[in-house]
Design a protein around this motif. Structure first.
Motif, PDB file in Angstrom:
ATOM      1  N   ASP A  56       0.840  -1.196   0.000  1.00 34.76           N
ATOM      2  CA  ASP A  56       0.000   0.000   0.000  1.00 34.76           C
ATOM      3  C   ASP A  56       0.880   1.253   0.000  1.00 34.76           C
ATOM      4  N   ARG A  57       0.326   2.333  -0.521  1.00 37.02           N
ATOM      5  CA  ARG A  57       1.036   3.615  -0.429  1.00 37.02           C
ATOM      6  C   ARG A  57       1.066   4.043   1.031  1.00 37.02           C
ATOM      7  N   LEU A  58       2.225   4.402   1.542  1.00 30.13           N
ATOM      8  CA  LEU A  58       2.379   4.693   2.964  1.00 30.13           C
ATOM      9  C   LEU A  58       2.280   6.172   3.302  1.00 30.13           C
ATOM     10  N   ARG A  59       2.758   7.038   2.428  1.00 31.76           N
ATOM     11  CA  ARG A  59       2.853   8.447   2.774  1.00 31.76           C
ATOM     12  C   ARG A  59       1.651   9.243   2.278  1.00 31.76           C
ATOM     13  N   PRO A  60       1.040  10.052   3.159  1.00 29.60           N
ATOM     14  CA  PRO A  60      -0.023  10.960   2.710  1.00 29.60           C
ATOM     15  C   PRO A  60       0.562  11.996   1.753  1.00 29.60           C
ATOM     16  N   HIS A  61      -0.210  12.339   0.702  1.00 31.71           N
ATOM     17  CA  HIS A  61       0.297  13.263  -0.313  1.00 31.71           C
ATOM     18  C   HIS A  61      -0.418  14.604  -0.313  1.00 31.71           C
ATOM     19  N   SER A  62      -1.488  14.733   0.436  1.00 31.37           N
ATOM     20  CA  SER A  62      -2.257  15.974   0.367  1.00 31.37           C
ATOM     21  C   SER A  62      -2.851  16.311   1.729  1.00 31.37           C
ATOM     22  N   ARG A  63      -3.334  17.547   1.817  1.00 32.75           N
ATOM     23  CA  ARG A  63      -3.992  17.984   3.048  1.00 32.75           C
ATOM     24  C   ARG A  63      -5.216  17.122   3.328  1.00 32.75           C
ATOM     25  N   ALA A  64      -5.954  16.750   2.287  1.00 35.12           N
ATOM     26  CA  ALA A  64      -7.160  15.929   2.458  1.00 35.12           C
ATOM     27  C   ALA A  64      -6.825  14.582   3.102  1.00 35.12           C
ATOM     28  N   GLU A  65      -5.632  14.061   2.825  1.00 36.53           N
ATOM     29  CA  GLU A  65      -5.249  12.774   3.408  1.00 36.53           C
ATOM     30  C   GLU A  65      -4.739  12.923   4.835  1.00 36.53           C
ATOM     31  N   TRP A  66      -4.268  14.117   5.181  1.00 32.83           N
ATOM     32  CA  TRP A  66      -3.818  14.346   6.556  1.00 32.83           C
ATOM     33  C   TRP A  66      -4.973  14.644   7.510  1.00 32.83           C
ATOM     34  N   VAL A  67      -6.086  15.152   6.990  1.00 39.74           N
ATOM     35  CA  VAL A  67      -7.213  15.546   7.855  1.00 39.74           C
ATOM     36  C   VAL A  67      -7.740  14.382   8.701  1.00 39.74           C
ATOM     37  N   PRO A  68      -8.117  13.226   8.111  1.00 38.36           N
ATOM     38  CA  PRO A  68      -8.593  12.125   8.956  1.00 38.36           C
ATOM     39  C   PRO A  68      -7.516  11.574   9.875  1.00 38.36           C
ATOM     40  N   ILE A  69      -6.255  11.624   9.433  1.00 36.13           N
ATOM     41  CA  ILE A  69      -5.158  11.136  10.274  1.00 36.13           C
ATOM     42  C   ILE A  69      -5.047  11.975  11.541  1.00 36.13           C
ATOM     43  N   LEU A  70      -5.071  13.292  11.382  1.00 37.63           N
ATOM     44  CA  LEU A  70      -4.900  14.182  12.529  1.00 37.63           C
ATOM     45  C   LEU A  70      -6.154  14.222  13.406  1.00 37.63           C
ATOM     46  N   THR A  71      -7.338  14.301  12.788  1.00 34.46           N
ATOM     47  CA  THR A  71      -8.560  14.361  13.601  1.00 34.46           C
ATOM     48  C   THR A  71      -8.791  13.050  14.347  1.00 34.46           C
ATOM     49  N   GLY A  72      -8.622  11.918  13.642  1.00 32.23           N
ATOM     50  CA  GLY A  72      -8.808  10.626  14.300  1.00 32.23           C
ATOM     51  C   GLY A  72      -7.725  10.352  15.330  1.00 32.23           C
ATOM     52  N   GLY A  73      -6.470  10.674  14.978  1.00 30.90           N
ATOM     53  CA  GLY A  73      -5.364  10.415  15.897  1.00 30.90           C
ATOM     54  C   GLY A  73      -5.446  11.250  17.152  1.00 30.90           C
ATOM     55  N   VAL A  74      -5.763  12.530  16.998  1.00 31.71           N
ATOM     56  CA  VAL A  74      -5.808  13.427  18.154  1.00 31.71           C
ATOM     57  C   VAL A  74      -7.053  13.183  19.002  1.00 31.71           C
ATOM     58  N   PHE A  75      -8.243  13.165  18.361  1.00 27.69           N
ATOM     59  CA  PHE A  75      -9.487  13.089  19.135  1.00 27.69           C
ATOM     60  C   PHE A  75      -9.874  11.661  19.516  1.00 27.69           C
ATOM     61  N   THR A  76     -10.004  10.768  18.509  1.00 25.96           N
ATOM     62  CA  THR A  76     -10.512   9.425  18.769  1.00 25.96           C
ATOM     63  C   THR A  76      -9.549   8.588  19.606  1.00 25.96           C
ATOM     64  N   ILE A  77      -8.253   8.755  19.357  1.00 29.56           N
ATOM     65  CA  ILE A  77      -7.269   7.945  20.077  1.00 29.56           C
ATOM     66  C   ILE A  77      -6.605   8.728  21.202  1.00 29.56           C
ATOM     67  N   GLY A  78      -6.001   9.879  20.894  1.00 24.59           N
ATOM     68  CA  GLY A  78      -5.231  10.614  21.886  1.00 24.59           C
ATOM     69  C   GLY A  78      -6.057  11.238  23.000  1.00 24.59           C
ATOM     70  N   VAL A  79      -6.867  12.238  22.664  1.00 25.59           N
ATOM     71  CA  VAL A  79      -7.640  12.965  23.677  1.00 25.59           C
ATOM     72  C   VAL A  79      -8.620  12.038  24.393  1.00 25.59           C
ATOM     73  N   HIS A  80      -9.291  11.181  23.630  1.00 25.35           N
ATOM     74  CA  HIS A  80     -10.275  10.272  24.236  1.00 25.35           C
ATOM     75  C   HIS A  80      -9.646   9.418  25.330  1.00 25.35           C
ATOM     76  N   HIS A  81      -8.539   8.755  25.020  1.00 32.96           N
ATOM     77  CA  HIS A  81      -7.922   7.869  26.008  1.00 32.96           C
ATOM     78  C   HIS A  81      -7.240   8.636  27.139  1.00 32.96           C
TER      79      HIS A  81
END
Length: 312
Positions: A56-81
Motif C-alpha cells: 500500500d502507499r504509505l505516505r499521505p500526499h495531500s492535506r485531504a489525506e492528513w485531515v482524517p489522520i490528525l482528527t482521528g489520531g488526536v481526538f478518537t485515540i489521543g484525547v479520548h484515552h
C-alpha cells in the motif's frame, strides 16, 4: 457479503468489550496513559508492517489525506484515552460506563455542525434512549457513586465521550485516497505520540512506575493487536459505511460483550438486571434499525418466493 456490516459491527463490539478484562490486568502494573501510549505505538507498528506487506502507499500526499489522520489520531485515540484514563482515577468503572453511554446521544448533536449532517428520527431517538437505559442497567452503578463522584472525574470522562464522538464526525466527513491500513497506521502513530506526551505532563504518570509483568505484556499484546490494530481498523471501515450516528451505537453493545466475557472468563454473575439491560438494548436497536430490518425481511421473503418459483 450482504451481512458484512453486521458482522463487522459485532466483531468490533466483541474486541472492545473483551478489552475491558485485558485493561484491568494491564493497569495493575502499568500507569494508564503510558499503557495506552505503548499499546497504540505497537498497533501503529503492526499496521505499518501490514501496509508495507500489502504494498500500500504509505505516505499521505495531500492535506485531504492528513485531515482524517490528525482528527482521528488526536481526538478518537489521543484525547479520548487521555481524558478517559485520567478520569477513571476519580470515578467508578460503572460511572464511566454510563458516561460513555452518552456517546450515541452526543453524536447526533455534533453531526449538525457538519455539512453532511445525519438526522435521528423521533423513533430513533426513543431507540437511543432505550439503549442508554440498557447500559445504565448493565453498569448498575451505586447511586451514591453516580451522583457523589468527583466532579473533575465526571467532567474528564464526559470530555472523553465528546472527544470520541467528535473524532468520529470529523473523520467521517474527511475524504482521503490513502489506503485504509496506511491511514490507520498514521492515525495510531499520531495518537500514540499524543499519549506519550501526556505521560510527561501528568504528574502521576512515570515510565519508572511501569512494572513489566508477564500478565501486563500479555494484556498489552491483546490490546495492541486485537482491540487496537484490528478493532480500530474495523471501526473506521464501519464508520465510512454507516456514519457516526449509527456507529456510535457500539457503546451500547460493548457492555453486553464485556458482561458476557466477564461471565465466561472470570466467573462473574449474569444477574437478572443484566439480562433486562440486554433486552433494553435490543429494543433500542430494533427501533433505530427498524428500516434496515424491514428491508432485510422483505429481501428474505422475496428470495424464498423466487426460489420456490425457480424450483417449480
Amino acid at each position: 457479503m450482504r451481512h458484512r456490516t453486521t458482522v463487522v459491527f459485532l466483531l468490533v463490539s466483541a474486541a472492545w468489550g473483551t478489552a475491558f478484562m485485558a485493561t484491568k490486568v494491564g493497569l495493575r502494573s502499568l500507569p494508564p496513559a503510558l499503557f495506552a501510549a505503548v499499546r497504540f505505538t505497537l498497533a501503529a507498528a503492526l499496521l505499518f508492517a501490514l501496509a508495507s506487506a500489502r504494498s500500500d502507499r504509505l505516505r499521505p500526499h495531500s492535506r485531504a489525506e492528513w485531515v482524517p489522520i490528525l482528527t482521528g489520531g488526536v481526538f478518537t485515540i489521543g484525547v479520548h484515552h487521555a481524558f478517559l484514563f485520567t478520569g477513571q482515577q476519580y470515578v467508578e468503572s460503572a460511572v464511566a460506563a454510563v458516561l460513555l453511554g452518552l456517546v450515541p446521544v452526543i453524536t447526533p448533536a455534533l453531526t449538525r455542525l457538519t455539512a453532511s449532517a445525519e438526522r435521528l428520527t423521533p423513533v430513533g431517538a426513543v431507540g437511543v434512549t432505550f439503549g442508554f437505559v440498557g447500559v445504565v442497567v448493565i453498569a448498575n452503578p451505586d447511586p451514591s457513586n453516580l451522583f457523589g463522584s468527583d466532579v473533575h472525574g465526571v467532567a474528564l470522562v464526559l470530555a472523553s465521550a465528546v472527544a470520541f464522538a467528535l473524532g468520529a464526525v470529523l473523520t467521517h466527513d474527511a475524504k482521503s485516497a490513502l489506503p485504509l491500513v496506511s491511514t490507520q497506521a498514521w492515525m495510531m502513530l499520531v495518537g500514540a505520540v499524543f499519549l506519550h506526551v501526556t505521560t510527561f505532563v501528568l504528574p502521576w504518570e512515570s515510565y519508572a512506575d511501569a512494572v513489566w509483568t508477564l500478565d501486563a505484556v500479555a494484556a498489552l499484546a491483546y490490546l495492541s493487536v486485537v482491540a487496537g490494530a484490528g478493532g480500530f481498523l474495523l471501526y473506521f471501515w464501519l464508520l465510512d459505511r454507516i456514519g457516526p450516528v449509527e456507529v456510535s451505537l457500539l457503546e451500547y453493545v460493548i457492555p453486553v460483550f464485556a458482561a458476557i466475557a466477564g461471565w465466561v472468563a472470570l466467573g462473574e454473575t449474569l444477574t437478572v438486571t443484566t439480562v433486562v439491560g440486554f433486552a433494553s438494548i435490543f429494543v433500542g436497536f430494533v427501533l433505530v434499525k427498524r428500516g434496515a430490518i424491514r428491508a432485510e425481511l422483505r429481501r428474505m421473503r422475496t428470495g424464498r418466493w423466487v426460489g420456490t418459483n425457480d424450483a417449480d
